[in-house]
Design a protein around this motif. Structure first.
Motif, PDB file in Angstrom:
ATOM      1  N   THR A 143      59.815  60.003  58.927  1.00 45.72           N
ATOM      2  CA  THR A 143      61.341  59.388  58.118  1.00 45.72           C
ATOM      3  C   THR A 143      61.574  57.962  59.502  1.00 45.72           C
ATOM      4  O   THR A 143      61.455  56.988  58.926  1.00 45.72           O
ATOM      5  N   GLU A 153      49.667  60.530  61.589  1.00 40.55           N
ATOM      6  CA  GLU A 153      48.683  61.353  61.570  1.00 40.55           C
ATOM      7  C   GLU A 153      47.355  61.051  60.790  1.00 40.55           C
ATOM      8  O   GLU A 153      46.921  61.196  59.757  1.00 40.55           O
ATOM      9  N   PHE A 198      68.618  61.331  53.133  1.00 43.02           N
ATOM     10  CA  PHE A 198      67.790  61.399  51.357  1.00 43.02           C
ATOM     11  C   PHE A 198      69.158  62.130  50.468  1.00 43.02           C
ATOM     12  O   PHE A 198      69.457  63.297  50.269  1.00 43.02           O
ATOM     13  N   ASN A 199      69.114  61.347  49.712  1.00 39.01           N
ATOM     14  CA  ASN A 199      70.251  62.523  48.545  1.00 39.01           C
ATOM     15  C   ASN A 199      71.122  62.592  48.809  1.00 39.01           C
ATOM     16  O   ASN A 199      71.962  63.675  48.585  1.00 39.01           O
ATOM     17  N   ASN A 230      56.927  70.211  60.564  1.00 40.35           N
ATOM     18  CA  ASN A 230      57.041  70.066  59.091  1.00 40.35           C
ATOM     19  C   ASN A 230      58.997  69.667  58.842  1.00 40.35           C
ATOM     20  O   ASN A 230      59.263  70.639  58.824  1.00 40.35           O
ATOM     21  N   GLY A 231      58.868  68.795  58.363  1.00 42.74           N
ATOM     22  CA  GLY A 231      60.207  67.922  57.921  1.00 42.74           C
ATOM     23  C   GLY A 231      61.174  67.471  58.848  1.00 42.74           C
ATOM     24  O   GLY A 231      62.454  67.631  58.657  1.00 42.74           O
ATOM     25  N   SER A 232      60.848  67.827  60.387  1.00 48.59           N
ATOM     26  CA  SER A 232      61.551  67.263  61.405  1.00 48.59           C
ATOM     27  C   SER A 232      61.843  65.335  61.271  1.00 48.59           C
ATOM     28  O   SER A 232      62.681  65.609  62.013  1.00 48.59           O
ATOM     29  N   GLY A 233      61.330  64.774  60.984  1.00 52.77           N
ATOM     30  CA  GLY A 233      62.072  63.137  60.696  1.00 52.77           C
ATOM     31  C   GLY A 233      61.245  62.870  61.156  1.00 52.77           C
ATOM     32  O   GLY A 233      60.907  61.021  61.231  1.00 52.77           O
ATOM     33  N   LYS A 234      60.162  62.922  61.132  1.00 55.08           N
ATOM     34  CA  LYS A 234      58.652  62.026  61.738  1.00 55.08           C
ATOM     35  C   LYS A 234      58.431  60.886  61.753  1.00 55.08           C
ATOM     36  O   LYS A 234      58.298  59.874  61.199  1.00 55.08           O
ATOM     37  N   VAL A 243      69.394  65.565  52.477  1.00 50.95           N
ATOM     38  CA  VAL A 243      68.076  65.982  53.245  1.00 50.95           C
ATOM     39  C   VAL A 243      68.660  65.319  54.401  1.00 50.95           C
ATOM     40  O   VAL A 243      68.120  63.902  54.536  1.00 50.95           O
ATOM     41  N   ALA A 249      68.056  63.586  57.639  1.00 52.02           N
ATOM     42  CA  ALA A 249      66.377  63.243  57.912  1.00 52.02           C
ATOM     43  C   ALA A 249      66.303  62.472  59.677  1.00 52.02           C
ATOM     44  O   ALA A 249      65.443  63.261  60.035  1.00 52.02           O
TER      45      ALA A 249
HETATM   46  N1  LIG Z   1      61.796  60.004  50.102  1.00 54.44           N
HETATM   47  C1  LIG Z   1      62.481  61.072  50.020  1.00 54.44           C
HETATM   48  N2  LIG Z   1      63.097  61.728  49.727  1.00 54.44           N
HETATM   49  C2  LIG Z   1      63.702  62.593  49.467  1.00 54.44           C
HETATM   50  N3  LIG Z   1      63.563  63.135  51.201  1.00 54.44           N
HETATM   51  C3  LIG Z   1      62.790  62.983  51.636  1.00 54.44           C
HETATM   52  C4  LIG Z   1      61.613  61.737  51.731  1.00 54.44           C
HETATM   53  N4  LIG Z   1      61.306  61.388  52.465  1.00 54.44           N
HETATM   54  C5  LIG Z   1      61.274  62.738  53.244  1.00 54.44           C
HETATM   55  N5  LIG Z   1      61.876  63.633  52.860  1.00 54.44           N
HETATM   56  C6  LIG Z   1      62.351  64.832  53.645  1.00 54.44           C
HETATM   57  O1  LIG Z   1      63.081  64.418  55.232  1.00 54.44           O
HETATM   58  C7  LIG Z   1      62.707  65.270  55.880  1.00 54.44           C
HETATM   59  C8  LIG Z   1      62.093  64.918  57.131  1.00 54.44           C
HETATM   60  O2  LIG Z   1      60.550  63.922  56.306  1.00 54.44           O
HETATM   61  P1  LIG Z   1      59.491  64.046  56.919  1.00 54.44           P
HETATM   62  O3  LIG Z   1      58.633  63.231  56.104  1.00 54.44           O
HETATM   63  O4  LIG Z   1      59.983  63.129  58.432  1.00 54.44           O
HETATM   64  O5  LIG Z   1      58.376  64.930  57.709  1.00 54.44           O
HETATM   65  P2  LIG Z   1      57.803  64.691  59.128  1.00 54.44           P
HETATM   66  O6  LIG Z   1      58.135  65.657  59.910  1.00 54.44           O
HETATM   67  O7  LIG Z   1      57.113  64.038  59.267  1.00 54.44           O
HETATM   68  O8  LIG Z   1      56.706  66.431  58.319  1.00 54.44           O
HETATM   69  P3  LIG Z   1      55.015  66.688  58.470  1.00 54.44           P
HETATM   70  O9  LIG Z   1      54.745  67.100  59.868  1.00 54.44           O
HETATM   71  O10 LIG Z   1      55.094  67.722  57.638  1.00 54.44           O
HETATM   72  O11 LIG Z   1      54.405  65.399  58.074  1.00 54.44           O
HETATM   73  C9  LIG Z   1      62.499  66.383  55.173  1.00 54.44           C
HETATM   74  O12 LIG Z   1      63.002  67.418  54.673  1.00 54.44           O
HETATM   75  C10 LIG Z   1      61.268  66.074  53.998  1.00 54.44           C
HETATM   76  O13 LIG Z   1      61.600  66.696  53.131  1.00 54.44           O
END
Ligand SMILES: Nc1ncnc2c1ncn2[C@@H]1O[C@H](COP(=O)(O)OP(=O)(O)OP(=O)(O)O)[C@@H](O)[C@H]1O
Ligand SMILES: [Mg+2]
Lengths: 270, 312
Positions: free
Chosen positions: A47, A174, A11-12, A41-45, A19, A21
């Motif tokens: 994504t 979730e 991302f970005n 959190n933020g591990s990419g699930k 990130v 992701a």
């Molecule tokens: N649309 C987006 N734009 C920018 N960054 C993003 C975007 N979606 C996710 N991220 C970043 O990508 C990384 C993974 O995010 P993701 O939502 O996949 O985590 P997650 O494992 O689902 O976490 P959680 O348990 O908090 O839901 C994070 O650092 C998040 O900030």
């Protein structure tokens, strides 16, 4: 069958907010298997789920579902193959439209929308019967706005919507996290029932180690955009919530987290 | 009497504008300024075709079609080029100003001597009332006015009814859902971009049709006639919502039509009482502002009330 090869998503890119992701995620899911995804959190699930659903296109890698390479397909085209339930109960339904209309929209998931009537008597009866089986007393409120229902009721209906036409893949992100414990239990039971009945291939993200251990037949743990552990077969059969928590601990130790943050994580994951 | 009939007729004609605005503003929550340009576009296309002796029905349809293209263009700018919705509308509206001038070749095209839908509708009644006038409740009313009123009533009610039916079809329901929750409807396989483009085309088609009929009724097309029309349509929609007071689509469509007629009647009466016509747009804008802000303000007052201690 779902096959994901070498997925990369940043991302970005090129900005201070960059990130990474997903870093090379590869995954093969047999038909009718039920995979649970856990991770910090933020591990990419999310994504990973979004990449499969087509919320955005991945940078590199391929996604194959039911024998078709869907990597470049737009989201609405993939919907023909994929049913989805989101974390937020508000995301899965159109609040100002009636229960019947919402379900009828889902009854045509992925099909062309023309000038046929959305609702006819037969479809209404079908919908009513299906809703009656939920035992939530909603069968007499078919014409009420779905926005007037509780989060749990909406999530239950979203599940029914996602699976009304049997999807090749069901994505659950979730989907009980925003519900009170009782509603969450109800929705989890319904989830189990639907997946068993239709033998759906499923990807489910959860933060509950109980759910991870009691549902599904395979668990992957993600960390920093990669798959860290993949538990299947006998290893999966033996696993207990404590084992999963220990793996979270390992990750945390490796990250040298501040103990206060560690404490918080512990609270959230138990 | 003639004044009231005229006001009601224009109210009905502008009800098509109100329906268009309802579609973009209330269903898609999209503030579509294209309307100001497309209402003039409908008028100018129809006017120039009529001047060249095209059949009025055809000329009217062409006006509506031109509006659909303009609306579709706004939709394309917004969805495919990711331009902010308001700006997309402003761009198309601004471009339309020049385009309308080009179509008409000048800023005003009179239609008094052309065969128009209005003159055709009038001639339908002539065999029955050859004098061209008749008595309604003791008032002398011109046949043209009365036939126009009846014709518009039929046309607008059938457009409203068709729209109502449309929202019961698979495509129409998908359109409603697109306005309600894009994430959801995308996950159900609907191409949201396409629906938005289609919706804006439909909206501006109705608005251009309104302009086309307005030009034929008042006997001229003018490049300025669209200015402030979005706000006008919005005012009608808001009055309509207050009139029917529900969220059921069918009733809201009826409400928008009634709102337009009522608003036009109120304006006619106010003008009769000596309201300065130059103030009309200011008053309309103020009205819309109040109507948009008041509900939230009242809610705030209500929720704040218990917290305020009663005065001793
Ligand atoms: N649309 C987006 N734009 C920018 N960054 C993003 C975007 N979606 C996710 N991220 C970043 O990508 C990384 C993974 O995010 P993701 O939502 O996949 O985590 P997650 O494992 O689902 O976490 P959680 O348990 O908090 O839901 C994070 O650092 C998040 O900030
Ligand atoms: Mg997530």
């Amino acid at each position: 069958m779902l096959e994901v090869v070498d997925l990369l998503k940043t991302f970005n890119p090129g900005t201070p907010n960059e990130v990474r992701a997903l870093r090379s995620v590869t995954l093969r899911l047999e038909p009718s298997s039920f995979l649970i995804i856990i991770g910090t959190n933020g591990s990419g699930k999310s994504t990973l789920l979004n990449a499969v659903a087509g919320t955005f296109l991945v940078d590199t890698g391929t996604i194959t579902l039911a024998g078709q390479n869907i990597t470049r397909w737009p989201e609405h085209r993939r919907a023909r193959l994929i049913g989805r339930v989101f974390q937020n109960p508000f995301s899965g339904t159109a609040p100002s439209m009636s229960i019947a209309e919402n379900l009828a929209l889902a009854a045509r998931r992925g099909q062309p929308r023309g000038f046929g009537w959305t609702l006819n008597r037969r479809l209404r009866e079908e919908l009513r019967e299906r809703i009656r089986s939920l035992n939530m007393g909603l069968e007499n409120r078919l014409d009420n706005a779905i926005g007037s229902l509780s989060g749990g009721q909406r999530q239950a209906l979203t599940l029914i919507m996602a699976s009304w036409l049997k999807p090749e893949l069901l994505l659950l992100d979730e989907h009980t996290a925003a519900l009170d414990p009782k509603s969450a239990d109800q929705v989890i039971r319904l989830t189990h029932e639907i997946i068993e009945r239709d033998r759906l291939t499923t990807l489910m993200v959860t933060h509950s180690m109980q759910q991870a251990v009691h549902l599904g037949d395979r668990i992957i743990m993600m960390h920093k955009g990669q798959i860290l552990h993949d538990l299947q077969g006998p290893e999966r059969a033996r696993v207990r919530p404590e084992d999963l928590l220990r793996r979270f601990d390992d990750v945390r130790r490796r990250e040298q987290l501040d103990p206060a943050v560690a404490e918080l994580l512990q609270q959230r994951y138990v | 009497m003639t004044l009231l009939i005229g006001a009601a007729t224009i109210g009905l004609i502008l009800a098509l504008l109100a329906l268009g605005v309802y579609l973009s503003f209330r269903i898609f929550h999209f503030a579509d300024i294209t309307a100001d340009g497309s209402i003039t576009l409908g008028a100018s296309v129809t006017a120039i075709l009529l001047v060249h002796h095209t059949a009025p029905l055809l000329a009217t349809a062409a006006g509506g079609l031109a509006g659909m293209i303009a609306g579709g263009l706004t939709g394309v700018l917004h969805t495919k080029f990711k331009i902010n919705g308001l700006l997309s509308g402003i761009l198309v509206m601004t471009a339309l100003y020049s385009i309308n001038l080009h179509i008409m070749g000048r800023s005003n095209v009179p239609l008094l001597n052309e065969a128009t839908l209005a003159s055709q509708v009038e001639s339908l009644g002539l065999p029955f009332w050859p004098s061209g006038e008749l008595l309604v409740a003791g008032w002398r009313v011109s046949l043209r006015d009365l036939m126009m009123l009846g014709g518009m009533f039929l046309l607008v009610s059938s457009v409203g009814f068709t729209l109502h039916l449309f929202f019961k079809t698979n495509l129409g329901t998908a359109m409603l859902a697109t306005g309600d929750n894009q994430q959801m409807i995308r996950a159900l396989g609907v191409n949201v971009d396409f629906i938005l483009i289609l919706g804006l085309a439909l909206s501006n088609g109705l608005i251009a049709l309104s302009g086309s009929l307005l030009a034929q009724y008042q006997g001229f097309a003018d490049v300025q006639m669209g200015i402030g029309m979005v706000v006008w349509g919005l005012a009608s929609v808001i009055i309509g919502e207050a009139l029917v007071g529900t969220s059921r689509i069918g009733l809201l469509i009826t409400g928008a039509i009634m709102g337009s007629v009522l608003f036009r009647l109120l304006v006619a009466i106010a003008l009769r009482w000596g309201l300065n016509p130059n103030d009309l747009k200011l008053i309309t804008a103020t009205f819309v502002f109040v109507a948009l802000v008041a509900p939230g303000f009242i809610r705030k007052l209500k929720s704040a009330a218990p917290a305020t201690p009663a005065a001793p």
